[in-house]
Design a protein around this motif. Structure first.
Motif, PDB file in Angstrom:
ATOM      1  N   ILE A 310     -40.468  31.189  -4.393  1.00  0.00           N
ATOM      2  CA  ILE A 310     -39.720  31.019  -3.140  1.00  0.00           C
ATOM      3  C   ILE A 310     -39.291  29.563  -2.967  1.00  0.00           C
ATOM      4  N   TYR A 311     -40.193  28.633  -3.272  1.00  0.00           N
ATOM      5  CA  TYR A 311     -39.870  27.217  -3.105  1.00  0.00           C
ATOM      6  C   TYR A 311     -38.764  26.781  -4.075  1.00  0.00           C
ATOM      7  N   TRP A 312     -38.920  27.090  -5.358  1.00  0.00           N
ATOM      8  CA  TRP A 312     -37.935  26.645  -6.346  1.00  0.00           C
ATOM      9  C   TRP A 312     -36.593  27.341  -6.157  1.00  0.00           C
ATOM     10  N   ALA A 313     -36.605  28.584  -5.652  1.00  0.00           N
ATOM     11  CA  ALA A 313     -35.334  29.267  -5.379  1.00  0.00           C
ATOM     12  C   ALA A 313     -34.564  28.542  -4.281  1.00  0.00           C
ATOM     13  N   SER A 314     -35.273  28.056  -3.268  1.00  0.00           N
ATOM     14  CA  SER A 314     -34.632  27.283  -2.200  1.00  0.00           C
ATOM     15  C   SER A 314     -34.030  25.999  -2.763  1.00  0.00           C
ATOM     16  N   VAL A 315     -34.774  25.366  -3.672  1.00  0.00           N
ATOM     17  CA  VAL A 315     -34.269  24.152  -4.311  1.00  0.00           C
ATOM     18  C   VAL A 315     -33.024  24.478  -5.135  1.00  0.00           C
ATOM     19  N   ALA A 316     -33.065  25.599  -5.874  1.00  0.00           N
ATOM     20  CA  ALA A 316     -31.933  25.989  -6.720  1.00  0.00           C
ATOM     21  C   ALA A 316     -30.686  26.274  -5.893  1.00  0.00           C
ATOM     22  N   ASP A 317     -30.843  26.923  -4.735  1.00  0.00           N
ATOM     23  CA  ASP A 317     -29.694  27.210  -3.877  1.00  0.00           C
ATOM     24  C   ASP A 317     -29.022  25.921  -3.398  1.00  0.00           C
ATOM     25  N   LYS A 318     -29.806  24.862  -3.235  1.00  0.00           N
ATOM     26  CA  LYS A 318     -29.262  23.595  -2.728  1.00  0.00           C
ATOM     27  C   LYS A 318     -28.842  22.654  -3.850  1.00  0.00           C
TER      28      LYS A 318
END
Length: 446
Positions: A310-318
């Motif tokens: 969940i954390y890295w996906a948020s980073v990837a989206d940004k």
């Protein structure tokens, strides 16, 4: 495709419709992700019931599920293009549930192995189809997070399997009830049928006006102020050969290298995931830890994966995937390697949590990366190919893990082998980045 319906879906804010679809995706993947860790957790009990078993045989039995998944991912991704994602996804779930529940009824290891193959076929269809739906319906700025969150179902399934295995095996000295959980999706089938939408792209191709309106109304009751479905369908253009898109389209000049490297990444990812998930309790038991403590390693691993995904996906989206993916693969691989160093149990729990947070979570982002790297008409098979090829790694994981144990390889050597696969995945992402940079440079100069 610059179509009003697609633009409407991509440009809106994350809504309750998206939340319900993500929750359903998590639910479906949770129960399909239940089988592999459940199998790994009951291996010590299988030795008690079928006394002529050895580590090699159980490694092959563990791999049969992945062998079935390979065919499931290939077949279901193609069939879904003709019959729609919803029908094929429901069929895949039912096949998985039937195969997994049948494990509890297996009188011999041979029947047990056949049931794992059947369950694997269903499992192979579920993940690429769930990902395809989420990648299609999620708003553009939330696609990675939606896909990665749904894939956390694998870890939720593993955590549930571990807790149930600890309770059932220690309290009742039985392994068969561990697989009864597979019936839950069948019981909830009416809810799944009501909540699961059909692919918007499939309905557009089949001119299903009412179906599109029904889904768009769920997304936004006031959708008609933004998009006219009839007019959008009239202007809907897509190359005629799209109805006959095949896997060979992924190996044209533009996509060939990324298709190959994405498959390598998927193979390496499922090799270390399935090898570690299936054999971690056995490896730690062999290292001198009690069965309950050894199963607990799986719980820490999966908890770290959920948080990391969940954390890295948020980073990837940004921020994108370019620097992120190689970095977290490398850090996770080093953490896995350090598991082989003799230490106290607290440090090992921390390390295995870091393995989940970095290495296992990295694999959860691969499908999100692929889903956004191909055009809409190629998305389903673009996701299906690495998910199918990845099953080769999934097939090898339990087998390699079992062979290493059977040949009495040291604990350090065991973890070195699986950490190496993570480093190969990191290198593949670096090569994709180099190729993508060259392609961008050529396009820009053109």
């Amino acid at each position: 495709m610059k179509n009003d319906i697609i633009k409407f879906i991509d440009s809106r804010k994350f809504s309750s419709f998206d939340m319900s679809l993500v929750i359903l995706g998590v639910f479906l993947i949770t129960f399909t992700g239940y089988a592999a860790p459940a199998y790994g957790s009951v291996i010590p009990m299988l030795f008690k019931e079928w006394t002529d078993l050895n580590w090699d045989q159980l490694g092959y039995v563990g791999s049969l599920s992945e062998f079935g998944s390979l065919f499931g991912a290939l077949v279901c991704s193609i069939v879904a293009r003709k019959y729609g994602i919803k029908k094929v996804l429901i069929a895949s779930v039912l096949i998985f549930c039937a195969g997994t529940f049948s494990l509890a009824l297996s009188p011999t290891i041979e029947i047990f192995a056949i049931c794992r193959f059947i369950a694997g076929f269903g499992f192979g269809g579920v993940i690429p189809l769930v990902i395809s739906l989420l990648a299609e319906y999620a708003p553009k700025n939330n696609k990675s997070r939606s896909v990665a969150t749904a894939l956390c179902g694998n870890q939720f399934g593993a955590i549930i399997a571990s807790f149930i295995a600890i309770y059932v095996t220690t309290q009742f000295d039985q392994w068969r009830p561990v697989f009864w959980m597979a019936l839950i999706p069948v019981v909830l089938l009416p809810y799944i049928l009501k909540t699961l939408p059909e692919s918007a792209l499939y309905m557009m191709k089949n001119n299903d006006v009412e179906g599109l309106k029904k889904v768009l109304r769920k997304i936004d009751p006031d959708y008609s102020s933004s998009v006219n479905v009839e007019e959008a369908l009239k202007s809907f253009t897509i190359k005629e050969q799209a109805n006959t898109v095949s896997y060979k389209d992924l190996f044209g000049k533009k996509y060939a290298l990324i298709s190959v490297l994405a498959s390598v990444i998927a193979i390496m990812g499922l090799l270390f995931i399935n090898g570690v998930i299936v054999w971690l309790p056995g490896v730690m038991t062999n290292a001198g830890y009690a069965l309950g403590s050894s199963i607990a390693f799986t719980i820490f691993l999966c908890a770290g994966t959920v948080i990391g995904a969940i954390y890295w996906a948020s980073v990837a989206d940004k921020k994108g995937f370019v620097v992120l993916m190689p970095s977290i693969y490398i850090i996770g691989s080093v953490s896995l390697l350090l598991m082989g160093v003799k230490s106290n149990i607290i440090i090992l729990y921390i390390l295995i949590t870091l393995v989940g947070f970095f290495l296992f979570a990295a694999h959860s982002l691969v499908n999100a990366f692929i889903a956004q790297h191909y055009p809409d008409d190629l998305r389903t098979i673009a996701i299906g190919l690495p998910n199918a090829m990845g099953r080769i790694g999934g097939l090898l994981g339990p087998t390699v893990g079992g062979l290493l144990l059977a040949n009495q390889v040291s604990v350090m050597g065991w973890f070195m082998v699986f950490a190496g696969t993570g480093l190969i995945a990191a290198l593949s992402f670096i090569l994709i980045n180099i190729q993508s940079k060259k392609a961008y440079s050529i396009d820009y100069q053109g």
